[in-house]
Design a protein around this motif. Structure first.
Motif, PDB file in Angstrom:
ATOM      1  N   LEU A   1       3.741  12.642 -19.197  1.00  0.00           N
ATOM      2  CA  LEU A   1       3.837  11.289 -19.728  1.00  0.00           C
ATOM      3  C   LEU A   1       5.055  11.162 -20.658  1.00  0.00           C
ATOM      4  O   LEU A   1       5.820  10.200 -20.564  1.00  0.00           O
ATOM      5  CB  LEU A   1       2.554  10.909 -20.467  1.00  0.00           C
ATOM      6  N   ALA A   2       5.258  12.135 -21.516  1.00  0.00           N
ATOM      7  CA  ALA A   2       6.425  12.113 -22.414  1.00  0.00           C
ATOM      8  C   ALA A   2       7.718  12.146 -21.605  1.00  0.00           C
ATOM      9  O   ALA A   2       8.672  11.421 -21.905  1.00  0.00           O
ATOM     10  CB  ALA A   2       6.372  13.295 -23.377  1.00  0.00           C
ATOM     11  N   GLN A   3       7.744  12.947 -20.559  1.00  0.00           N
ATOM     12  CA  GLN A   3       8.937  13.035 -19.713  1.00  0.00           C
ATOM     13  C   GLN A   3       9.189  11.728 -18.974  1.00  0.00           C
ATOM     14  O   GLN A   3      10.338  11.295 -18.830  1.00  0.00           O
ATOM     15  CB  GLN A   3       8.813  14.205 -18.742  1.00  0.00           C
ATOM     16  N   VAL A   4       8.133  11.078 -18.502  1.00  0.00           N
ATOM     17  CA  VAL A   4       8.278   9.779 -17.844  1.00  0.00           C
ATOM     18  C   VAL A   4       8.884   8.769 -18.819  1.00  0.00           C
ATOM     19  O   VAL A   4       9.832   8.054 -18.487  1.00  0.00           O
ATOM     20  CB  VAL A   4       6.926   9.276 -17.297  1.00  0.00           C
TER      21      VAL A   4
ATOM     22  N   ILE B   1       3.215   5.071 -13.016  1.00  0.00           N
ATOM     23  CA  ILE B   1       4.584   5.323 -13.472  1.00  0.00           C
ATOM     24  C   ILE B   1       5.419   4.052 -13.344  1.00  0.00           C
ATOM     25  O   ILE B   1       6.206   3.724 -14.242  1.00  0.00           O
ATOM     26  CB  ILE B   1       5.193   6.511 -12.700  1.00  0.00           C
ATOM     27  N   LEU B   2       5.253   3.317 -12.264  1.00  0.00           N
ATOM     28  CA  LEU B   2       5.993   2.065 -12.095  1.00  0.00           C
ATOM     29  C   LEU B   2       5.564   1.013 -13.119  1.00  0.00           C
ATOM     30  O   LEU B   2       6.405   0.299 -13.672  1.00  0.00           O
ATOM     31  CB  LEU B   2       5.844   1.541 -10.666  1.00  0.00           C
ATOM     32  N   ALA B   3       4.269   0.922 -13.392  1.00  0.00           N
ATOM     33  CA  ALA B   3       3.794  -0.026 -14.406  1.00  0.00           C
ATOM     34  C   ALA B   3       4.377   0.325 -15.771  1.00  0.00           C
ATOM     35  O   ALA B   3       4.857  -0.555 -16.505  1.00  0.00           O
ATOM     36  CB  ALA B   3       2.265  -0.026 -14.459  1.00  0.00           C
ATOM     37  N   LEU B   4       4.366   1.600 -16.109  1.00  0.00           N
ATOM     38  CA  LEU B   4       4.929   2.038 -17.379  1.00  0.00           C
ATOM     39  C   LEU B   4       6.443   1.788 -17.414  1.00  0.00           C
ATOM     40  O   LEU B   4       6.974   1.341 -18.440  1.00  0.00           O
ATOM     41  CB  LEU B   4       4.616   3.519 -17.602  1.00  0.00           C
ATOM     42  N   THR B   5       7.104   2.036 -16.302  1.00  0.00           N
ATOM     43  CA  THR B   5       8.547   1.777 -16.226  1.00  0.00           C
ATOM     44  C   THR B   5       8.838   0.315 -16.531  1.00  0.00           C
ATOM     45  O   THR B   5       9.750  -0.003 -17.309  1.00  0.00           O
ATOM     46  CB  THR B   5       9.105   2.155 -14.840  1.00  0.00           C
ATOM     47  N   GLU B   6       8.080  -0.580 -15.953  1.00  0.00           N
ATOM     48  CA  GLU B   6       8.302  -2.008 -16.191  1.00  0.00           C
ATOM     49  C   GLU B   6       8.065  -2.378 -17.646  1.00  0.00           C
ATOM     50  O   GLU B   6       8.849  -3.096 -18.253  1.00  0.00           O
ATOM     51  CB  GLU B   6       7.421  -2.835 -15.257  1.00  0.00           C
ATOM     52  N   GLU B   7       6.989  -1.869 -18.221  1.00  0.00           N
ATOM     53  CA  GLU B   7       6.658  -2.257 -19.593  1.00  0.00           C
ATOM     54  C   GLU B   7       7.590  -1.637 -20.628  1.00  0.00           C
ATOM     55  O   GLU B   7       7.927  -2.282 -21.625  1.00  0.00           O
ATOM     56  CB  GLU B   7       5.191  -1.961 -19.891  1.00  0.00           C
ATOM     57  N   VAL B   8       8.015  -0.403 -20.414  1.00  0.00           N
ATOM     58  CA  VAL B   8       8.970   0.205 -21.348  1.00  0.00           C
ATOM     59  C   VAL B   8      10.334  -0.469 -21.203  1.00  0.00           C
ATOM     60  O   VAL B   8      11.011  -0.743 -22.192  1.00  0.00           O
ATOM     61  CB  VAL B   8       9.072   1.735 -21.149  1.00  0.00           C
TER      62      VAL B   8
ATOM     63  N   PRO C   1       0.813  -1.216   0.000  1.00  0.00           N
ATOM     64  CA  PRO C   1       0.000   0.000   0.000  1.00  0.00           C
ATOM     65  C   PRO C   1       0.854   1.277   0.000  1.00  0.00           C
ATOM     66  O   PRO C   1       0.342   2.366   0.211  1.00  0.00           O
ATOM     67  CB  PRO C   1      -0.761  -0.122   1.321  1.00  0.00           C
ATOM     68  N   PHE C   2       2.155   1.160  -0.264  1.00  0.00           N
ATOM     69  CA  PHE C   2       3.084   2.263  -0.066  1.00  0.00           C
ATOM     70  C   PHE C   2       3.147   3.274  -1.204  1.00  0.00           C
ATOM     71  O   PHE C   2       3.789   4.316  -1.065  1.00  0.00           O
ATOM     72  CB  PHE C   2       4.503   1.731   0.179  1.00  0.00           C
ATOM     73  N   PHE C   3       2.536   2.971  -2.339  1.00  0.00           N
ATOM     74  CA  PHE C   3       2.657   3.828  -3.509  1.00  0.00           C
ATOM     75  C   PHE C   3       1.280   4.329  -3.941  1.00  0.00           C
ATOM     76  O   PHE C   3       0.313   3.562  -3.977  1.00  0.00           O
ATOM     77  CB  PHE C   3       3.330   3.065  -4.658  1.00  0.00           C
ATOM     78  N   ASN C   4       1.195   5.620  -4.273  1.00  0.00           N
ATOM     79  CA  ASN C   4      -0.093   6.190  -4.683  1.00  0.00           C
ATOM     80  C   ASN C   4      -0.403   5.835  -6.143  1.00  0.00           C
ATOM     81  O   ASN C   4       0.418   5.227  -6.835  1.00  0.00           O
ATOM     82  CB  ASN C   4      -0.118   7.699  -4.424  1.00  0.00           C
ATOM     83  N   ASP C   5      -1.579   6.227  -6.601  1.00  0.00           N
ATOM     84  CA  ASP C   5      -2.023   5.861  -7.951  1.00  0.00           C
ATOM     85  C   ASP C   5      -1.082   6.393  -9.033  1.00  0.00           C
ATOM     86  O   ASP C   5      -0.784   5.687 -10.005  1.00  0.00           O
ATOM     87  CB  ASP C   5      -3.446   6.370  -8.211  1.00  0.00           C
TER      88      ASP C   5
ATOM     89  N   TYR D   1      -0.825   2.033 -20.883  1.00  0.00           N
ATOM     90  CA  TYR D   1      -0.688   3.339 -21.529  1.00  0.00           C
ATOM     91  C   TYR D   1      -1.897   4.224 -21.222  1.00  0.00           C
ATOM     92  O   TYR D   1      -1.744   5.398 -20.865  1.00  0.00           O
ATOM     93  CB  TYR D   1      -0.503   3.198 -23.045  1.00  0.00           C
ATOM     94  N   GLN D   2      -3.088   3.679 -21.360  1.00  0.00           N
ATOM     95  CA  GLN D   2      -4.299   4.476 -21.113  1.00  0.00           C
ATOM     96  C   GLN D   2      -4.415   4.883 -19.645  1.00  0.00           C
ATOM     97  O   GLN D   2      -4.886   5.984 -19.336  1.00  0.00           O
ATOM     98  CB  GLN D   2      -5.553   3.716 -21.580  1.00  0.00           C
ATOM     99  N   ALA D   3      -3.998   4.010 -18.733  1.00  0.00           N
ATOM    100  CA  ALA D   3      -4.008   4.356 -17.302  1.00  0.00           C
ATOM    101  C   ALA D   3      -3.058   5.515 -17.043  1.00  0.00           C
ATOM    102  O   ALA D   3      -3.379   6.448 -16.291  1.00  0.00           O
ATOM    103  CB  ALA D   3      -3.630   3.145 -16.460  1.00  0.00           C
ATOM    104  N   ALA D   4      -1.889   5.469 -17.672  1.00  0.00           N
ATOM    105  CA  ALA D   4      -0.923   6.564 -17.514  1.00  0.00           C
ATOM    106  C   ALA D   4      -1.462   7.854 -18.127  1.00  0.00           C
ATOM    107  O   ALA D   4      -1.372   8.924 -17.521  1.00  0.00           O
ATOM    108  CB  ALA D   4       0.410   6.178 -18.148  1.00  0.00           C
TER     109      ALA D   4
END
Length: 145
Positions: A119-122, A88-95, A79-83, A107-110
């Motif tokens: 989003l582009a900066q992430v 951002i973590l999900a996108l980090t893993e997939e990229v 429960p330590f990370f906000n939405d 992508y749509q969630a981000a």
């Protein structure tokens, strides 16, 4: 492992070019927390010990908690990370694991949480740390050195 090249000495212009992207990320609107979460999580996935060491230290200096750093590789189960951090973590893993592609769901969630500039900066921050991870791993950079 035997000695390996130091790209910054052998090809300083290449190192400088990658550094320019890092400079862009550093001066972007990404929060320090988001930058460090991206750097640590991508480095964990890529197995870059040097970058994990460096960026966990940087995260602590920026106020990140030990608990969140230790739980980062299991972020979905905590429960330590906000939405915003979760997307951002999900996108980090997939990229980072791009051979599996970035799912439409992630992508749509981000895109729903982050504005298009953020989003582009992430995405660019993920690409940048993954490039640095590859430099560190290929050249045998060691943590703490």
């Amino acid at each position: 492992m035997g000695p390996r090249i130091v790209i910054g000495k052998v090809e300083p212009e290449a190192y400088k070019a990658l550094g320019a992207l890092s400079n862009y990320i550093e001066h972007s609107s990404l929060t320090k927390t988001h930058k460090e979460l991206i750097k640590i999580r991508a480095s964990q996935i890529n197995g870059c010990a040097y970058c994990i060491d460096l960026h966990t230290k940087d995260a602590r200096k920026n106020g990140e908690t030990e608990q969140r750093i230790y739980a980062l590789n299991a972020w979905r189960e905590t429960p330590f990370f906000n939405d915003e951090e979760r997307v951002i973590l999900a996108l980090t893993e997939e990229v980072t694991l791009i051979q599996n592609h970035v799912s439409e769901e992630t992508y749509q969630a981000a895109a729903a949480i982050l504005d298009e500039h953020y989003l582009a900066q992430v995405i660019m921050a993920i690409i940048n740390i993954s490039a640095w991870n590859r430099v560190g791993i290929a050249t045998g950079m060691q943590p703490g050195l």
